[in-house]
Design a protein around this motif. Structure first.
Motif, PDB file in Angstrom:
ATOM      1  N   LEU A 269       0.821  -1.206   0.000  1.00 19.35           N
ATOM      2  CA  LEU A 269       0.000   0.000   0.000  1.00 19.35           C
ATOM      3  C   LEU A 269       0.855   1.256   0.000  1.00 19.35           C
ATOM      4  CD1 LEU A 269      -2.717   1.456   0.213  1.00 19.35           C
ATOM      5  CD2 LEU A 269      -2.659   1.049   2.693  1.00 19.35           C
ATOM      6  N   ARG A 270       1.979   1.220   0.695  1.00 18.19           N
ATOM      7  CA  ARG A 270       2.869   2.389   0.738  1.00 18.19           C
ATOM      8  C   ARG A 270       3.349   2.760  -0.660  1.00 18.19           C
ATOM      9  NH1 ARG A 270       5.191  -0.995   3.897  1.00 18.19           N
ATOM     10  NH2 ARG A 270       7.330  -0.789   3.150  1.00 18.19           N
ATOM     11  N   ALA A 271       3.623   1.758  -1.483  1.00 18.31           N
ATOM     12  CA  ALA A 271       4.108   2.013  -2.846  1.00 18.31           C
ATOM     13  C   ALA A 271       3.022   2.689  -3.686  1.00 18.31           C
ATOM     14  CB  ALA A 271       4.548   0.703  -3.500  1.00 18.31           C
ATOM     15  N   ALA A 272       1.794   2.199  -3.584  1.00 19.95           N
ATOM     16  CA  ALA A 272       0.709   2.817  -4.336  1.00 19.95           C
ATOM     17  C   ALA A 272       0.449   4.238  -3.856  1.00 19.95           C
ATOM     18  CB  ALA A 272      -0.557   1.968  -4.204  1.00 19.95           C
ATOM     19  N   ALA A 273       0.530   4.447  -2.540  1.00 18.26           N
ATOM     20  CA  ALA A 273       0.293   5.781  -1.982  1.00 18.26           C
ATOM     21  C   ALA A 273       1.344   6.777  -2.463  1.00 18.26           C
ATOM     22  CB  ALA A 273       0.285   5.717  -0.460  1.00 18.26           C
ATOM     23  N   LEU A 274       2.583   6.350  -2.557  1.00 18.68           N
ATOM     24  CA  LEU A 274       3.658   7.234  -3.019  1.00 18.68           C
ATOM     25  C   LEU A 274       3.564   7.522  -4.509  1.00 18.68           C
ATOM     26  CD1 LEU A 274       6.668   5.832  -0.985  1.00 18.68           C
ATOM     27  CD2 LEU A 274       6.002   8.234  -1.069  1.00 18.68           C
ATOM     28  N   ARG A 275       3.144   6.542  -5.295  1.00 20.93           N
ATOM     29  CA  ARG A 275       3.105   6.714  -6.746  1.00 20.93           C
ATOM     30  C   ARG A 275       1.855   7.453  -7.200  1.00 20.93           C
ATOM     31  NH1 ARG A 275       6.195   7.840 -10.499  1.00 20.93           N
ATOM     32  NH2 ARG A 275       7.699   6.651  -9.275  1.00 20.93           N
ATOM     33  N   PHE A 276       0.743   7.318  -6.458  1.00 19.49           N
ATOM     34  CA  PHE A 276      -0.541   7.856  -6.898  1.00 19.49           C
ATOM     35  C   PHE A 276      -0.497   9.327  -7.324  1.00 19.49           C
ATOM     36  CE2 PHE A 276      -4.202  10.393  -5.483  1.00 19.49           C
ATOM     37  CZ  PHE A 276      -5.109  10.043  -6.478  1.00 19.49           C
ATOM     38  N   PRO A 277       0.112  10.259  -6.560  1.00 24.18           N
ATOM     39  CA  PRO A 277       0.027  11.673  -6.951  1.00 24.18           C
ATOM     40  C   PRO A 277       0.578  11.972  -8.334  1.00 24.18           C
ATOM     41  CG  PRO A 277       0.780  11.484  -4.686  1.00 24.18           C
ATOM     42  CD  PRO A 277       0.805  10.101  -5.277  1.00 24.18           C
ATOM     43  N   PHE A 278       1.511  11.164  -8.825  1.00 23.57           N
ATOM     44  CA  PHE A 278       2.130  11.450 -10.114  1.00 23.57           C
ATOM     45  C   PHE A 278       1.195  11.206 -11.294  1.00 23.57           C
ATOM     46  CE2 PHE A 278       5.846  10.713  -7.367  1.00 23.57           C
ATOM     47  CZ  PHE A 278       6.523  11.907  -7.591  1.00 23.57           C
ATOM     48  N   GLY A 279      -0.029  10.761 -11.021  1.00 20.33           N
ATOM     49  CA  GLY A 279      -1.006  10.668 -12.090  1.00 20.33           C
ATOM     50  C   GLY A 279      -1.429  12.029 -12.607  1.00 20.33           C
ATOM     51  N   HIS A 280      -1.248  13.067 -11.802  1.00 24.11           N
ATOM     52  CA  HIS A 280      -1.638  14.409 -12.236  1.00 24.11           C
ATOM     53  C   HIS A 280      -0.422  15.147 -12.775  1.00 24.11           C
ATOM     54  CE1 HIS A 280      -3.387  18.383 -12.435  1.00 24.11           C
ATOM     55  NE2 HIS A 280      -4.565  17.806 -12.265  1.00 24.11           N
ATOM     56  N   PRO A 281      -0.546  15.809 -13.926  1.00 23.00           N
ATOM     57  CA  PRO A 281       0.624  16.444 -14.550  1.00 23.00           C
ATOM     58  C   PRO A 281       1.201  17.611 -13.771  1.00 23.00           C
ATOM     59  CG  PRO A 281      -1.404  17.009 -15.736  1.00 23.00           C
ATOM     60  CD  PRO A 281      -1.758  15.917 -14.771  1.00 23.00           C
ATOM     61  N   ALA A 282       0.444  18.197 -12.837  1.00 22.74           N
ATOM     62  CA  ALA A 282       0.975  19.320 -12.062  1.00 22.74           C
ATOM     63  C   ALA A 282       1.928  18.874 -10.970  1.00 22.74           C
ATOM     64  CB  ALA A 282      -0.170  20.129 -11.436  1.00 22.74           C
ATOM     65  N   VAL A 283       1.896  17.599 -10.623  1.00 27.46           N
ATOM     66  CA  VAL A 283       2.700  17.104  -9.498  1.00 27.46           C
ATOM     67  C   VAL A 283       4.126  16.849  -9.956  1.00 27.46           C
ATOM     68  CG1 VAL A 283       2.995  15.243  -7.823  1.00 27.46           C
ATOM     69  CG2 VAL A 283       0.701  16.138  -8.314  1.00 27.46           C
ATOM     70  N   ALA A 284       5.069  17.524  -9.280  1.00 32.02           N
ATOM     71  CA  ALA A 284       6.483  17.385  -9.623  1.00 32.02           C
ATOM     72  C   ALA A 284       7.245  16.515  -8.643  1.00 32.02           C
ATOM     73  CB  ALA A 284       7.143  18.764  -9.685  1.00 32.02           C
ATOM     74  N   SER A 285       6.770  16.439  -7.393  1.00 32.32           N
ATOM     75  CA  SER A 285       7.544  15.750  -6.361  1.00 32.32           C
ATOM     76  C   SER A 285       6.610  15.314  -5.244  1.00 32.32           C
ATOM     77  CB  SER A 285       8.627  16.698  -5.804  1.00 32.32           C
ATOM     78  OG  SER A 285       9.445  16.060  -4.853  1.00 32.32           O
ATOM     79  N   VAL A 286       7.003  14.248  -4.557  1.00 29.54           N
ATOM     80  CA  VAL A 286       6.300  13.789  -3.358  1.00 29.54           C
ATOM     81  C   VAL A 286       7.268  13.892  -2.185  1.00 29.54           C
ATOM     82  CG1 VAL A 286       5.368  11.764  -2.181  1.00 29.54           C
ATOM     83  CG2 VAL A 286       4.628  12.297  -4.499  1.00 29.54           C
ATOM     84  N   LEU A 287       6.815  14.578  -1.149  1.00 32.09           N
ATOM     85  CA  LEU A 287       7.660  14.837   0.012  1.00 32.09           C
ATOM     86  C   LEU A 287       7.345  13.848   1.119  1.00 32.09           C
ATOM     87  CD1 LEU A 287       8.607  18.278   1.441  1.00 32.09           C
ATOM     88  CD2 LEU A 287       7.641  16.569   2.981  1.00 32.09           C
ATOM     89  N   VAL A 288       8.373  13.199   1.631  1.00 30.91           N
ATOM     90  CA  VAL A 288       8.218  12.217   2.705  1.00 30.91           C
ATOM     91  C   VAL A 288       9.084  12.627   3.884  1.00 30.91           C
ATOM     92  CG1 VAL A 288       8.555   9.809   3.372  1.00 30.91           C
ATOM     93  CG2 VAL A 288       7.686  10.349   1.094  1.00 30.91           C
ATOM     94  N   GLY A 289       8.475  12.724   5.038  1.00 30.94           N
ATOM     95  CA  GLY A 289       9.244  13.004   6.246  1.00 30.94           C
ATOM     96  C   GLY A 289      10.027  11.775   6.675  1.00 30.94           C
ATOM     97  N   ALA A 290      11.273  11.973   7.064  1.00 26.05           N
ATOM     98  CA  ALA A 290      12.117  10.849   7.472  1.00 26.05           C
ATOM     99  C   ALA A 290      12.976  11.267   8.650  1.00 26.05           C
ATOM    100  CB  ALA A 290      12.989  10.376   6.319  1.00 26.05           C
TER     101      ALA A 290
END
Length: 332
Positions: A269-290
């Motif tokens: 599920l984590r993989a799908a959650a991270l990849r999902f936003p890139f379906g929209h062309p406006a999304v350039a990056s996904v930020l993850v707190g570590a």
């Protein structure tokens, strides 16, 4: 495997697909050692992360100082750093207790003061530059101006424009966990970026109503934070949190159904959650707190996990995603 680089808000600097959110190394909720903080940033760099986000708010400046220490010696032209304005740090007359009421396990050496005035913005940038040991900020975000919208629009934003013209700030953004006010800034200003937290995930697509289409139309890059909705999409179970509060039963049931579908396709599920936003062309990056090397290594692995088109199709078939929600191209 290293993460890819995407066009930046200005079109001249790349944003890595995976961005490092530095609230954790500011002792968010629990202490992190200096060594673990440095190792987390080193691991991010090793996996190709070249975009790092911080803020004075995070640990009363600790996040900025630790990020500066970890990045020192690395090629400045190879990474992008963003910080935020809107909260000034004022030294406390006496240090009593900690900052856990604000979410950070640090001594209460300072107090935060909301300030979206022109003077406050300039001072905030100057203070951040000193803590970071830099001479410029690549992206400066207006940070959570929910209750200060007018001042942020009429005073803070114009001052950031002046700082951008001076070369002190490379790009201007707004960072919030709501989509409505950022949409207004996209319409009414010349901002370059939006950092949207928690409002474009597998469980919450409010960003799609207006903000993301506007951003695509105006050429504004969107960075998505909170893809796990503070934990529910990382590990859905009784007691899991959604937006930092116990998840309602209906949302928990939905998250568990998402997990079941993902597992049927061999995808965490984590993989799908991270990849999902890139379906929209406006999304350039996904930020993850570590807050550790292990967490950033997991995020990089999950981002590159193969996600078949059949998974997205089944999520739509089961109405776990709306029929008009854009989904990423399959990564097989």
């Amino acid at each position: 495997m290293t993460v890819r680089q995407n066009p930046s808000p200005t079109g001249t600097l790349p944003l890595s697909e995976l961005a490092f959110g530095a609230a954790g190394i500011g002792n968010l909720f629990a202490p992190v050692s200096d060594q673990d903080a440095e190792l987390a940033v080193e691991a991010a760099w090793r996996h190709g992360v070249r975009y790092f986000d911080t803020a004075p708010h995070y640990g009363l400046g600790l996040s900025e100082r630790r990020l500066a220490a970890a990045l020192r010696g690395l090629p400045r032209e190879q990474y992008i750093l963003s910080t935020k304005v809107g909260r000034l740090l004022e030294p406390s007359s006496s240090v009593e207790g900690d900052d856990l009421a604000a979410g950070f396990a640090v001594p209460a050496t300072h107090r935060r003061r909301w300030n979206f005035s022109a003077h406050g913005v300039r001072r905030s940038i100057e203070d951040s530059l000193e803590r970071l040991g830099l001479d410029r900020i690549d992206i400066a975000y207006l940070h959570d101006p929910d209750d200060h919208a007018h001042q942020a629009l009429t005073e803070a934003y114009p001052e950031l424009e002046r700082l951008r013209a001076e070369g002190v700030v490379g790009a201007i953004g707004i960072g919030m966990n709501q989509a409505e006010l950022p949409a207004r800034f996209v319409r009414d200003t010349d901002i370059d970026a939006v950092l949207l937290a928690g409002r474009y995930s597998l469980l919450d697509q409010r960003g799609l109503t207006e903000l993301l289409p506007l951003a695509a139309e105006h050429g504004v890059s969107v960075v998505i934070g909170g893809v796990f909705n503070s934990g529910l999409l990382a590990d859905p179970r009784p007691g899991a949190t959604f937006d930092y509060a116990p998840a309602p039963d209906a949302l928990l049931a939905r998250a568990l159904e998402l997990k079941t579908v993902c597992e049927r396709h061999g995808v965490p599920l984590r993989a799908a959650a991270l990849r999902f936003p890139f379906g929209h062309p406006a999304v350039a990056s996904v930020l993850v707190g570590a807050r550790s090397a292990a967490e950033i290594q997991d995020a990089a692995a999950m981002l590159h996990h193969p996600v078949p088109a059949a998974l997205w199709a089944e999520l739509k078939h089961r109405r776990l995603l709306g029929p008009d929600v854009p989904v990423p191209q399959a990564v097989d």
